[in-house]
Scaffold this motif. Structure first.
Motif: not given
Length: 335
Positions: A203-214, A231-246
């Motif tokens: 149910p949160d697919a729409d809300r997640w997609a709006a946050q993953a806007h880059s 998905l990559g080293p620490t800096g990359t994982r931080k970028a993913w975290a900003r999109m709500g992705v582990d």
């Protein structure tokens, strides 16, 4: 003449070859030393001639078909930032780069493409390598150009900069132009993966997609010598975290209707992407399959060259070789 003919070295999961195929190039031989990569190529294109072999052991005299090609392409393993040409004998990546140039000496294609890291194009530490390549290609009658492309400029939902060398025989070089971007706005992760994230009733697919806007950060395939898929080293994982992705692991499946997405609570409240979704972020079509277990599949994807970039390169090279009157084609990236 219909399709132009090419040989692809270190073909991996077939990203570069698939893109070139979309630009109406026909592969006569694809080589890779990893059995799982060769399985992927054969599974998707049973008619392609795939050779499981280390490029360093490849003898073109035993494969006469490679002498009648228009293009030699190579998406080589990434050279390390601290590599130096003086260490080429002990550095596998540099030895493969050297071997590709020597193969061009034997095969004499009309065009050559080598894809690698962006720093290979201009970093001072790689000047000896570039000087070696310059001397060899000058001797063979090629002119060449180094440049960097970002896959995001070609409809790939990923910020992925690729260092490229394109060389052509003297009579074709002046007609060559590096590919121009094919999109005005970069495709975001949310746009690329919203449909697949919603397929399981999350149910949160729409809300997640709006946050993953880059666009996604660069996918990193990692080394065969280190642990599982991430998905990559620490800096990359931080970028993913900003999109709500582990970004510390890759999912076995898409989220279901009961998955609670609460990224503010940490990685266990974040969604994860699957290998199939990672392939979409590399610009592979949805029906391209990958052999092996999850980690092996993800590494193939992370190491791949995005097919839409390969297509753009193929079209640019085809235009430069157009004195033959060959038709043009084009690869369409997945929605």
């Amino acid at each position: 003449m219909s399709g132009l003919r090419f040989v692809d070295m270190c073909a991996g999961a077939g990203g570069l070859a698939l893109g070139l195929e979309g630009a109406d190039f026909e592969p006569v031989l694809l080589l890779d030393k990893k059995p799982v990569a060769c399985d992927t190529l054969r599974m998707n294109r049973p008619t392609w001639q795939v050779l499981e072999m280390d490029l360093l052991d490849f003898a073109p005299s035993r494969h006469q078909e490679v002498y009648d090609v228009d293009l030699l392409s190579a998406g080589l393993p990434r050279v390390r930032s601290g590599a130096t040409f003086a260490r080429a004998e002990s550095d596998d990546e540099l030895r493969l780069l050297e071997a590709t140039v020597y193969l061009a000496h034997a095969v004499q294609p009309r065009a050559l493409v080598i894809e690698n890291v962006p720093c290979l194009v201009s970093a001072p530490g790689f000047e000896p390598i570039r000087d070696f390549i310059r001397k060899e290609l000058d001797h063979l009658g090629y002119r060449f150009r180094w440049f960097v492309l970002n896959a995001a400029d070609f409809g790939v939902p990923q910020d992925r900069r690729q260092g490229l060398l394109v060389a052509l025989k003297e009579q074709y070089f002046d007609a060559f132009r590096p590919p121009e971007p094919t999109v005005r706005e970069h495709l975001s992760v949310g746009q690329a993966l919203h449909r697949s994230m919603a397929l399981g009733g999350w149910p949160d697919a729409d809300r997640w997609a709006a946050q993953a806007h880059s666009a996604a950060p660069t996918l990193v395939g990692g080394s065969d010598r280190r642990g599982g898929a991430d998905l990559g080293p620490t800096g990359t994982r931080k970028a993913w975290a900003r999109m709500g992705v582990d970004g510390s692991t890759v999912a076995d499946g898409i989220p279901g209707p009961d998955f609670a997405w609460v990224p503010e609570t940490g990685r266990h409240g974040m969604v994860r992407i699957t290998t199939e979704q990672a392939a979409l972020l590399q610009g592979f079509p949805a029906d391209w399959r990958f052999a092996g277990k999850k980690t092996a599949r993800y590494r193939q994807i992370g190491h791949a060259s995005p097919p839409p970039v390969g297509s753009a390169l193929g079209l640019a090279i085809r235009a430069a070789l157009a004195t033959s009157g060959a038709p043009t084609g084009g690869y369409t990236s997945p929605p």
